[in-house]
Every structure is written in structure tokens, then in C-alpha cells.
Design a protein around this motif. Structure first.
Motif, short mmCIF file in Angstrom:
data_model
loop_
_atom_site.label_atom_id
_atom_site.label_comp_id
_atom_site.label_asym_id
_atom_site.label_seq_id
_atom_site.Cartn_x
_atom_site.Cartn_y
_atom_site.Cartn_z
N CYS A 166 -30.67 -21.79 -26.46
CA CYS A 166 -30.59 -21.34 -25.04
C CYS A 166 -28.89 -20.05 -25.42
N LEU B 177 -32.70 -14.21 -28.99
CA LEU B 177 -33.05 -14.27 -27.52
C LEU B 177 -31.78 -12.74 -27.09
N HIS C 43 -27.93 -16.91 -18.91
CA HIS C 43 -29.25 -15.53 -19.66
C HIS C 43 -30.39 -14.87 -18.81
N SER C 44 -30.06 -15.37 -17.97
CA SER C 44 -31.53 -14.92 -16.47
C SER C 44 -30.11 -14.26 -15.95
N ARG D 69 -30.12 -11.00 -17.98
CA ARG D 69 -31.10 -9.97 -18.72
C ARG D 69 -31.47 -9.04 -16.99
N SER E 278 -41.02 -15.35 -25.82
CA SER E 278 -39.81 -15.76 -26.89
C SER E 278 -40.58 -14.67 -28.42
N GLN F 243 -34.56 -18.86 -19.24
CA GLN F 243 -35.02 -18.09 -18.94
C GLN F 243 -35.28 -17.09 -16.77
N ASP G 124 -42.59 -19.35 -21.73
CA ASP G 124 -41.20 -18.94 -22.64
C ASP G 124 -41.55 -18.81 -24.44
#
Length: 637
Positions: free
Chosen positions: A246, A298, A250-251, A254, A13, A212, A9
Motif C-alpha cells: 500500500c 504501484l 495512493h487513490s 492517481r 496490479s 486504491q 485490485d
């Protein structure tokens, strides 16, 4: 070599798939859209003449619509160099300046421990979800229902309930997890005095925080007890959870971005859930701290211009300005922010519940670009009556711009703020208080009175009267006791739209109804509920203090006096100038008296509403030579 999820991850990034792939393809300028982070090229993996290789920079993925090749940065490197996964990771880590993890027994032990902590967090998430639907979670369910969340919604977002006592600690022990491991996972705490272990979350509604990759790594909890020391509580930082790196949701965000949803940064968990419920599924939140540089990065990996929608109060406004100063050193031609200004005292959850999804969508559509929000932050409710204060403002803006690393972008900011300074002070001579507002407006000199409606008037002057009318009608709808006092003025208003005409007629018909709810129902019945909601959901109406805080008759009365006087003065000035232009002739000269009268009316209008009065000079077309003569006569008189 085995690489941990955390290392991969971090590697992703730090990498830009655009930079990695850009060494092997030539982007098609006709098809690519750099501002949106979308690029097209002929595929490097097979021969073709028409570009079918597509990259979405901020999602970190590539796809060829011809040969079906696709994946992330690591997969691209593997395919282009025919490298194994470990080889690609090692090469890319070197490019990113990220030290490779040393494959030692200690490293493997750390990776195994991280896997164990994640597994414990997942078990805790399941436990909390089950507790919500048990008898102990009834009060939590009732609260969530009051916030328009059903059990099905809670399952969808993984929302759970942490009961009082040590229920989670006992549950984990039954699964074979020891207390020290639970402590390392941030699921329990330990008393410094007695050494006792206790559940970190007790009698709280719990929101899972995921990596993520969608794995549970921590939690946020809202207290059910109104007397709790902390309304919101996050998990402590652990080996798998660093809150400054974080984002909540987020996941899922996306995935929603891949479907074209706008990326929105809100303040809290419930705001994100409310936005997702309303269809804004690419919504995220920081985790109880100021937005960090890592969190901004992010966001930019998901969207070139995320929308910041923090609470509509002074604290939320100040937080938005802090976000700007955190973002300035990171800005680029495809990395910026927009800002959604919410009505005073409302957060996204409140706004959606009270005024509906359309009101939220309208505010999102009207979000301010970063440079306008920066201007607003440095000028809001401040006086610039002296050259020294204006120079200080310019120095502050220049200092902020200097933080931008991109030279071309920095130059554009200097040019834009120079223009805004000129517009704000060249005619007002610094006598006014400055404010900011909706998209499409620039620097806006406003009257020094605080009761003037703080809406930035759109550049399209044809819409100007309609905006002011809407605000006036909104004040009457919220304060019906003033209709009879201003009845003659209301009757004299020449509505700019048919909707406004019907609302004015309904207001006059219902002026004798004293009960507010009965009054609103009667007006809606006569004018149409949809017309009322359309008017009240306009941004320039929602932010009027006399509407946001109904019941303050003095505030509403003062606002109406200013705005009605301004509206009538502007209209009168425009009519005077129109008539004077018709009287213009080469021999007789120009009607100096008419122009002087119009000029005075315009000055009155400006004193009441900022630059709005200036629109009268451009409402009707005028020949350039005529305008020169007008200006010359005014200069002599």
C-alpha cells in the motif's frame, strides 16, 4: 461469481493494459510516446483512419475520443470479446497467473468479513475527524496549525485525532461492532497478560490510509506526547491491510496524475500533505518501511519515472540508495526513477515552509536520473587513489547493472558507467574524492577537502562562474561577519549577472551591521527581496554546508578562501589562454610561457574545485590545427 475488491485490485496490479490491447491494435509510431507511457492507435471498436484510441499505460485506462469507449483492462477485454464481467475476469486471471477465488461459503464469508472490516475503518475515520474538532482535540489542532494546516485542510485530507483512553472502542460498541471484530480490523489491541482490549491509537494525530479504491483500510498516527515510545505508529497488518503493498495517498495521487501532476515518493505523512498543499498533489509515501517491490510496481502503474524525494540527511540518502537496489531487478525502458536531493537536514515539509514552493519545484526539476544517483551512492565521500579501489568500484557498479533484466537497458548502463569512470579517473588519476550532484552533470572529481562547495557544475561553462558566485554570495549572506575580512576580494569580483552586482553592492554597504536579521533586512531592501530569494533557492547554494549551518565562522571562512581563490584562478587562466591565442602565429610559434602559466592556473583551479578549471580550454573557440600545435608544445615542455 462475486469477486472481492481485494482480488480485483490484485488482478489489475498484475495486468498491463498495453499488452492486452496491443494484441488487437497497431500503435501509431508518430503519435505514440512510449517514454511517457502514452500510445495511440486506430480504435478496434469501430472503423477509422485517424488514430483516436488512446492508452495511458501507467494509469491502466483506455479511451477512444471518437466512439467514447473507455475503461480499464477488464472493460477492454469485455468489449473486444463481447464477454461478461465474470468471463473477462476469469480469462484475465488465467493470463495473469492469478488463481480464481473458489466460490464457497467460506470464501463468501471472508468477503463479507472484509467488507465489515472496511466499514469499521470508515466509521473510525469519521470518529477521528469529529474528535479533532471537539474540545479534546484542541492541542492537536494547535499543533497542526503550527504546521500550516487549517481545519479545512484537515477535512480535505481526512486528518483526525485519537483521544486518550478507550473512546474508539466504546464508539464502535455503540454502533454494534464487537471487540474481536475491532481487533481484526486493527483498530484495537489486546493485552497478552490481562486480556484487556485497548484503542490502538491513543493521543495521536491520525492519518487515514486508503485502498486504491479510496476506502479506509488502516491508519497512521503521530504521537502528541513527546515522551511516547514511538513517534509514528501504523495499524497492524490485517486481512484488508498489507503495509508493503500500500501507499499513503495512493487513490488521490492517481487522480492527480490524470491531471498531469508529477508523481513524488516522500518519506512520511506530513511530507505528503505539505507537498499536496504546495500543488504537488500526486505525492505518496511508504508506510514506515523500506520501499518494497510491490510499492514500486504501484508507482510505475501511475508514472514511468516517479521522483523519490526522501529526507536530506544520511538516513534519507541511504534509504534512496536502498530504493535503487530494490528497483534494479524491475527496471525497463519505461520503468525507472528520478531522485530529488534535498538540502542537508531538511525534509520536503521543512523545505517548503522555510524556502517556499519555488525552491521545492526547482529541486524536483533538477532531480537526478537513477544511474547518476547510483554513481553518487557508490562514490560519495570515498577515496579512489589506487587501481585496486577503482577496480572495486567498477566491480560494484557492474554487479548492480547485472541485476537489470532488460538486455538493451543493461548494455546502456554499462556504456554510461564506462564513460563516467573515464571522465572521473582518466585525468585525475584517481587522486580525488568523488561526489555527485545536480542534473546535467556526470562523474565529478572533487578536491579532497570537505569544505569545497559540493555543487556539480553545469555542462554549460558560461553558467559556471555564476553558479560559483551565487554560492560565495550565499555564504556572505549567511555569515555577514566575514564581509569586511574579504572586502577587497568582494570588490574585485566581476559579477556575471546584474542581480549579483546589486547583491555585492548591498553586501558592501551593509557590512558594518552586526545583527543578522537586521543585516538581512537591510540587504534585501537595497538589492531586492526577490533577488535574494532567487539566489538562496538555487540548489548549488542550498547544499553549501556553510549556508545550511550558519554561524560556523571557521567553516564559512575556509569555504570562502577555497571558492574565491578557485573563481579568480579560473578567470585568470581563461584570460591568459585567450591572450596567448591572439599572439599565435605560424612563424613565431606559440607563446609557450603563456600556455604554461595558464596550465598552472588551471591545475590550481582544479585542485580547488574539481573539473571546473578545464572549462578555460573550451571557453573561446580554437582552430583544430592550432589546438594540435598547442598540445604538441605542451607535450614537449
Amino acid at each position: 461469481m462475486r469477486f472481492s475488491d481485494q482480488f480485483l485490485d490484485e488482478l489489475r496490479s498484475r495486468l498491463s493494459i498495453l499488452e492486452i490491447a496491443g494484441k488487437h491494435v497497431s500503435w501509431d509510431p508518430r503519435k505514440s510516446r512510449p517514454a511517457a507511457g502514452e500510445y495511440w492507435a486506430c480504435c478496434p471498436f469501430h472503423s477509422e483512419k485517424t488514430p483516436s484510441f488512446h492508452i495511458k499505460e501507467h494509469e491502466g485506462f483506455f479511451k477512444c475520443f471518437s466512439c467514447e469507449a473507455g475503461g480499464g483492462t477488464i472493460q477492454f477485454y469485455q468489449k473486444i470479446y463481447n464477454a461478461s464481467f465474470p468471463e473477462a475476469v476469469e480469462k484475465l486471471a488465467d493470463i495473469a497467473g492469478l488463481p480464481l477465488p473458489v466460490s464457497t461459503p467460506e470464501d463468501r464469508k471472508k468477503a463479507d468479513k472484509a467488507d465489515k472490516l472496511i466499514a469499521m475503518a470508515e466509521e473510525a475515520a469519521k470518529f477521528f475527524r469529529l474528535q479533532l474538532e471537539s474540545s479534546s482535540g484542541r492541542a492537536a489542532v494547535d499543533y497542526l496549525r503550527s504546521r500550516r494546516l487549517s481545519i479545512e485542510d484537515c477535512r480535505r485530507y481526512g486528518i483526525g485525532y485519537a483521544p486518550p483512553g478507550g473512546a474508539l472502542l466504546n464508539h464502535l460498541a455503540n454502533l454494534g461492532y464487537d471487540r474481536e471484530s475491532a481487533l481484526e480490523a486493527g483498530l484495537v489491541g489486546k493485552s497478552a497478560e490481562r486480556g484487556d482490549y485497548f484503542d490502538w491509537f491513543r493521543n495521536r494525530i491520525v492519518f487515514p490510509i486508503r485502498s486504491q479504491r479510496g476506502k479506509a483500510i488502516a491508519f497512521g498516527g503521530r504521537a502528541m506526547d513527546p515522551n511516547a515510545k514511538a513517534k509514528y505508529l501504523n495499524s497492524p497488518e490485517t486481512a484488508i491491510f498489507k503495509k508493503g503493498r500500500c501507499l499513503y495517498n495512493h487513490s488521490a495521487a492517481r487522480e492527480a496524475r490524470a491531471r498531469g501532476k508529477p508523481l513524488i515518493l516522500a518519506e512520511g505523512y506530513m511530507d505528503v500533505v505539505a507537498l499536496c498543499q504546495a500543488g504537488f498533489e500526486a505525492s505518496v509515501a511508504p508506510l514506515g518501511t523500506a520501499v518494497t517491490a510491490d510499492q514500486l510496481k504501484l508507482l510505475w502503474k501511475l508514472s514511468p519515472e516517479p521522483i523519490v524525494a526522501l529526507d536530506g540527511d544520511n538516513a534519507g540518502f541511504s534509504a534512496a540508495i536502498r530504493v535503487i537496489y530494490s528497483a534494479l531487478p524491475l527496471l525497463g525502458h519505461s520503468r525507472s526513477l528520478r531522485f530529488c536531493l534535498l538540502p542537508e537536514g531538511l525534509d520536503p515539509d521543512d523545505l517548503i515552509s522555510r524556502r517556499g514552493v519555488e525552491a521545492m519545484k526547482r529541486l524536483i526539476d533538477e532531480s537526478l536520473p537513477l544511474h547518476r544517483m547510483l554513481w553518487l551512492g557508490e562514490t560519495r565521500e570515498r577515496q579512489f587513489a589506487s587501481p585496486e579501489k577503482r577496480a572495486a568500484l567498477q566491480a560494484k557498479l557492474n554487479s548492480a547493472i547485472e541485476k537489470i533484466p532488460d538486455g538493451n537497458l543493461r548494455k546502456q548502463y554499462f556504456t554510461e558507467f564506462k564513460r563516467m569512470m573515464w571522465e572521473a579517473f582518466s585525468k585525475s588519476k584517481g587522486r580525488r574524492k568523488l561526489s555527485g550532484g545536480a542534473a546535467g552533470a556526470s562523474a565529478m572529481p572533487l578536491n579532497e577537502t570537505k569544505i569545497s562547495i559540493p555543487a556539480l557544475i553545469a555542462a554549460n561553462k558560461a553558467e559556471h562562474d555564476g553558479l560559483r558566485e551565487a554560492a560565495i554570495l550565499g555564504i556572505f549572506l549567511s555569515n555577514p561577519g566575514l564581509i569586511q575580512e574579504f572586502e577587497s576580494k568582494l570588490e574585485e569580483m566581476t559579477p556575471s549577472t546584474s542581480d549579483h552586482a546589486e547583491i555585492i553592492a548591498a553586501l558592501l554597504d551593509c557590512a558594518d551591521i552586526r545583527d543578522l536579521e537586521e543585516f538581512k533586512a537591510a540587504v534585501a531592501a537595497k538589492a531586492g527581496e526577490n533577488k535574494i530569494q532567487r539566489l538562496l533557492s538555487q540548489r548549488n547554494v542550498m547544499i553549501v554546508p556553510a549556508i545550511a549551518k550558519p554561524g560556523d565562522m571557521n567553516l564559512a571562512r575556509a569555504a570562502l578562501e577555497v571558492e574565491i581563490q578557485t573563481l579568480f584562478a579560473e578567470r585568470s587562466a581563461r584570460e591568459t589562454i585567450k591572450e596567448a591565442r591572439l599572439d599565435f602565429s605560424e612563424d613565431a610559434g606559440f607563446s609557450i610561457k603563456c600556455i604554461k602559466d595558464a596550465k598552472e592556473k588551471l591545475e590550481d583551479a582544479k585542485q580547488g574545485a574539481g573539473s571546473g578549471g578545464e572549462s578555460a580550454w573550451t571557453t573561446a573557440p580554437v582552430d583544430e590545427n592550432d589546438q594540435k600545435k598547442i598540445n604538441a608544445i605542451l607535450a614537449r615542455n
